[in-house]
Design a protein around this motif. Sequence first.
Motif, mmCIF file in Angstrom:
data_model
loop_
_atom_site.group_PDB
_atom_site.id
_atom_site.type_symbol
_atom_site.label_atom_id
_atom_site.label_comp_id
_atom_site.label_asym_id
_atom_site.label_seq_id
_atom_site.Cartn_x
_atom_site.Cartn_y
_atom_site.Cartn_z
ATOM 1 N N GLU A 140 0.841 -1.303 0.142
ATOM 2 C CA GLU A 140 -0.126 0.094 0.101
ATOM 3 C C GLU A 140 0.844 1.302 0.064
ATOM 4 O OE1 GLU A 140 -3.063 -0.091 -0.549
ATOM 5 O OE2 GLU A 140 -3.492 -2.213 0.147
ATOM 6 N N TYR A 141 1.928 1.192 0.612
ATOM 7 C CA TYR A 141 2.935 2.428 0.628
ATOM 8 C C TYR A 141 3.405 2.620 -0.679
ATOM 9 C CZ TYR A 141 7.203 5.177 1.542
ATOM 10 O OH TYR A 141 8.000 6.094 1.448
ATOM 11 N N PHE A 142 3.995 1.480 -1.281
ATOM 12 C CA PHE A 142 4.624 1.822 -2.521
ATOM 13 C C PHE A 142 3.565 1.938 -3.717
ATOM 14 C CE2 PHE A 142 8.211 -0.705 -0.434
ATOM 15 C CZ PHE A 142 9.205 0.269 -0.620
ATOM 16 N N VAL A 143 2.243 1.411 -3.501
ATOM 17 C CA VAL A 143 1.475 2.126 -4.675
ATOM 18 C C VAL A 143 1.011 3.436 -4.335
ATOM 19 C CG1 VAL A 143 -0.882 1.804 -4.894
ATOM 20 C CG2 VAL A 143 0.265 -0.249 -4.790
ATOM 21 N N VAL A 176 0.380 5.011 7.471
ATOM 22 C CA VAL A 176 0.616 4.733 8.816
ATOM 23 C C VAL A 176 -0.908 4.765 9.674
ATOM 24 C CG1 VAL A 176 1.768 5.345 11.142
ATOM 25 C CG2 VAL A 176 3.070 5.139 8.903
ATOM 26 N N PRO A 177 -1.553 6.002 9.657
ATOM 27 C CA PRO A 177 -2.808 5.743 10.433
ATOM 28 C C PRO A 177 -3.916 4.632 9.799
ATOM 29 C CG PRO A 177 -2.267 8.180 9.864
ATOM 30 C CD PRO A 177 -1.281 7.023 9.108
ATOM 31 N N TRP A 178 -3.600 4.302 8.560
ATOM 32 C CA TRP A 178 -4.362 3.247 8.054
ATOM 33 C C TRP A 178 -3.954 1.936 8.717
ATOM 34 C CZ3 TRP A 178 -2.728 -1.141 5.155
ATOM 35 C CH2 TRP A 178 -3.550 -1.917 4.703
ATOM 36 N N THR A 179 -2.728 1.572 8.906
ATOM 37 C CA THR A 179 -1.954 0.333 9.518
ATOM 38 C C THR A 179 -2.645 0.390 10.998
ATOM 39 O OG1 THR A 179 -0.006 0.550 8.384
ATOM 40 C CG2 THR A 179 -0.127 -0.809 10.140
ATOM 41 N N THR A 229 -5.301 1.847 12.373
ATOM 42 C CA THR A 229 -6.838 1.539 12.309
ATOM 43 C C THR A 229 -7.069 -0.069 11.776
ATOM 44 O OG1 THR A 229 -7.046 3.737 11.490
ATOM 45 C CG2 THR A 229 -8.859 2.280 11.170
ATOM 46 N N LYS A 230 -6.206 -0.507 11.123
ATOM 47 C CA LYS A 230 -6.431 -1.807 10.864
ATOM 48 C C LYS A 230 -6.297 -2.590 12.165
ATOM 49 C CE LYS A 230 -7.520 -2.835 6.548
ATOM 50 N NZ LYS A 230 -8.649 -3.811 6.096
ATOM 51 N N VAL A 231 -5.349 -2.470 12.773
ATOM 52 C CA VAL A 231 -4.707 -3.188 14.065
ATOM 53 C C VAL A 231 -5.686 -3.237 15.085
ATOM 54 C CG1 VAL A 231 -3.012 -3.352 15.711
ATOM 55 C CG2 VAL A 231 -2.338 -3.256 13.442
ATOM 56 N N LEU A 232 -6.258 -2.081 15.136
ATOM 57 C CA LEU A 232 -7.084 -1.729 16.229
ATOM 58 C C LEU A 232 -8.672 -2.220 15.899
ATOM 59 C CD1 LEU A 232 -6.041 1.868 17.390
ATOM 60 C CD2 LEU A 232 -5.603 -0.180 18.312
ATOM 61 N N PHE A 233 -9.149 -1.999 14.707
ATOM 62 C CA PHE A 233 -10.589 -2.187 14.683
ATOM 63 C C PHE A 233 -10.632 -3.541 13.341
ATOM 64 C CE2 PHE A 233 -9.980 2.078 15.827
ATOM 65 C CZ PHE A 233 -10.878 2.278 16.733
ATOM 66 N N GLU A 234 -9.975 -3.557 12.557
ATOM 67 C CA GLU A 234 -10.098 -4.633 11.586
ATOM 68 C C GLU A 234 -9.144 -5.499 11.416
ATOM 69 O OE1 GLU A 234 -12.839 -3.799 7.736
ATOM 70 O OE2 GLU A 234 -10.661 -3.603 7.349
ATOM 71 N N ASN A 235 -8.259 -5.929 12.502
ATOM 72 C CA ASN A 235 -7.230 -7.060 12.383
ATOM 73 C C ASN A 235 -7.684 -8.383 12.453
ATOM 74 O OD1 ASN A 235 -4.558 -7.770 12.489
ATOM 75 N ND2 ASN A 235 -4.412 -7.487 14.950
ATOM 76 N N LYS A 267 -12.761 -4.826 4.044
ATOM 77 C CA LYS A 267 -14.162 -5.148 4.442
ATOM 78 C C LYS A 267 -14.734 -3.885 4.782
ATOM 79 C CE LYS A 267 -13.119 -9.793 6.210
ATOM 80 N NZ LYS A 267 -13.302 -10.779 7.492
ATOM 81 N N ASP A 268 -14.335 -3.017 5.912
ATOM 82 C CA ASP A 268 -14.965 -1.685 5.999
ATOM 83 C C ASP A 268 -14.442 -0.580 4.756
ATOM 84 O OD1 ASP A 268 -16.011 0.514 7.020
ATOM 85 O OD2 ASP A 268 -15.418 -0.031 9.129
ATOM 86 N N ARG A 269 -15.307 -0.367 4.115
ATOM 87 C CA ARG A 269 -14.913 0.769 3.059
ATOM 88 C C ARG A 269 -14.338 2.033 3.593
ATOM 89 N NH1 ARG A 269 -13.474 -2.260 -1.135
ATOM 90 N NH2 ARG A 269 -15.073 -3.798 -1.605
ATOM 91 N N TRP A 270 -14.882 2.582 4.830
ATOM 92 C CA TRP A 270 -14.469 3.850 5.513
ATOM 93 C C TRP A 270 -13.082 3.573 5.985
ATOM 94 C CZ3 TRP A 270 -17.510 7.492 4.321
ATOM 95 C CH2 TRP A 270 -18.686 7.317 3.748
ATOM 96 N N ILE A 271 -12.469 2.539 6.302
ATOM 97 C CA ILE A 271 -11.277 2.233 6.602
ATOM 98 C C ILE A 271 -10.625 2.556 5.643
ATOM 99 C CG2 ILE A 271 -9.437 0.814 7.711
ATOM 100 C CD1 ILE A 271 -11.760 -0.275 9.484
ATOM 101 N N TRP A 272 -10.735 2.010 4.311
ATOM 102 C CA TRP A 272 -10.019 1.949 2.967
ATOM 103 C C TRP A 272 -10.015 3.308 2.429
ATOM 104 C CZ3 TRP A 272 -6.219 0.349 0.411
ATOM 105 C CH2 TRP A 272 -6.122 0.487 -0.731
ATOM 106 N N TRP A 273 -11.000 4.242 2.947
ATOM 107 C CA TRP A 273 -11.021 5.666 2.441
ATOM 108 C C TRP A 273 -9.645 6.404 2.931
ATOM 109 C CZ3 TRP A 273 -12.333 8.408 -1.592
ATOM 110 C CH2 TRP A 273 -13.502 8.014 -2.363
ATOM 111 N N ILE A 274 -9.071 5.864 3.990
ATOM 112 C CA ILE A 274 -7.983 6.580 4.624
ATOM 113 C C ILE A 274 -6.841 6.706 3.674
ATOM 114 C CG2 ILE A 274 -6.082 6.517 6.368
ATOM 115 C CD1 ILE A 274 -8.449 5.170 8.168
ATOM 116 N N ILE A 275 -6.714 5.638 2.689
ATOM 117 C CA ILE A 275 -5.608 5.607 1.746
ATOM 118 C C ILE A 275 -6.313 6.026 0.449
ATOM 119 C CG2 ILE A 275 -4.405 4.009 0.274
ATOM 120 C CD1 ILE A 275 -3.591 2.292 2.654
ATOM 121 N N ARG A 276 -7.647 5.740 0.097
ATOM 122 C CA ARG A 276 -8.058 5.905 -1.171
ATOM 123 C C ARG A 276 -8.250 7.290 -1.221
ATOM 124 N NH1 ARG A 276 -13.805 3.181 -2.660
ATOM 125 N NH2 ARG A 276 -12.352 1.387 -3.183
#
Length: 218
Positions: free
Chosen positions: A21-24, A69-72, A74-80, A87-96
């Motif tokens: 995700e970082y290199f993309v 880093v915030p996406w990572t 958030t993933k660890v805390l809420f969608e690990n 799965k949660d599109r709102w979390i994915w929008w942190i990167i998108r």
Amino acid sequence: CLCSFAHLSLFFSLASRMSMEYFVACNYFWLLVEAIFLHTLLFTAVLTKRRLLKRYMLIGWGTPFVFVVPWTVTKVLFENEGCWANKDRWIWWIIRGPITLSVLVIFYIFIKILMLLLSKLKADQVRFTDYRYSLARATLVLIPLLGIHEVVFTLLIDECVEGNTRYARNVINLTLSSFQGFLVSVLYCFANGEVAIHKLSVKCTVVLRVWLTNHNGK
């Protein structure tokens, strides 16, 4: 032993996902750097490349950290779960979100450059057919350089396409993205007249040095 191996495999899987995700993201922001640099060349009278280089490197390599880093975290805390599938599109929008914004800025700069080119062609009183051809040629050259095709694929998000259409979208997007560097190298290096002249001068210099070395040796 098997349990520790499973945890180690999961760790490397998650680390690989985060790195991907970082290199993309870096790929998109370096396209933004190219657009900003081209805009600076065309619209700024004074240009100090050495000073701007640090800023460009900060944008290209540093900005993705701000949201990866915030996406990572958030993933660890809420969608690990598993390998961090989206799965949660709102979390994915942190990167998108930042990537979409960068693509829109690139497209804005692209349109601005085309408008500048069109105004200059009109000011030089070029015939309509000639400046239309020049504008079309410049557009085709700028598309791979700035990655303008990414605008289409950024707007066609996963929620908009399903089934075979999504697979076709991903294949076309990955194919264009993979060959983008090749197209840029062909257009701006191998097909560039200045580069060809420089290569010829280097070859002549090498041949001359070899001839002088052999001649002095005799």
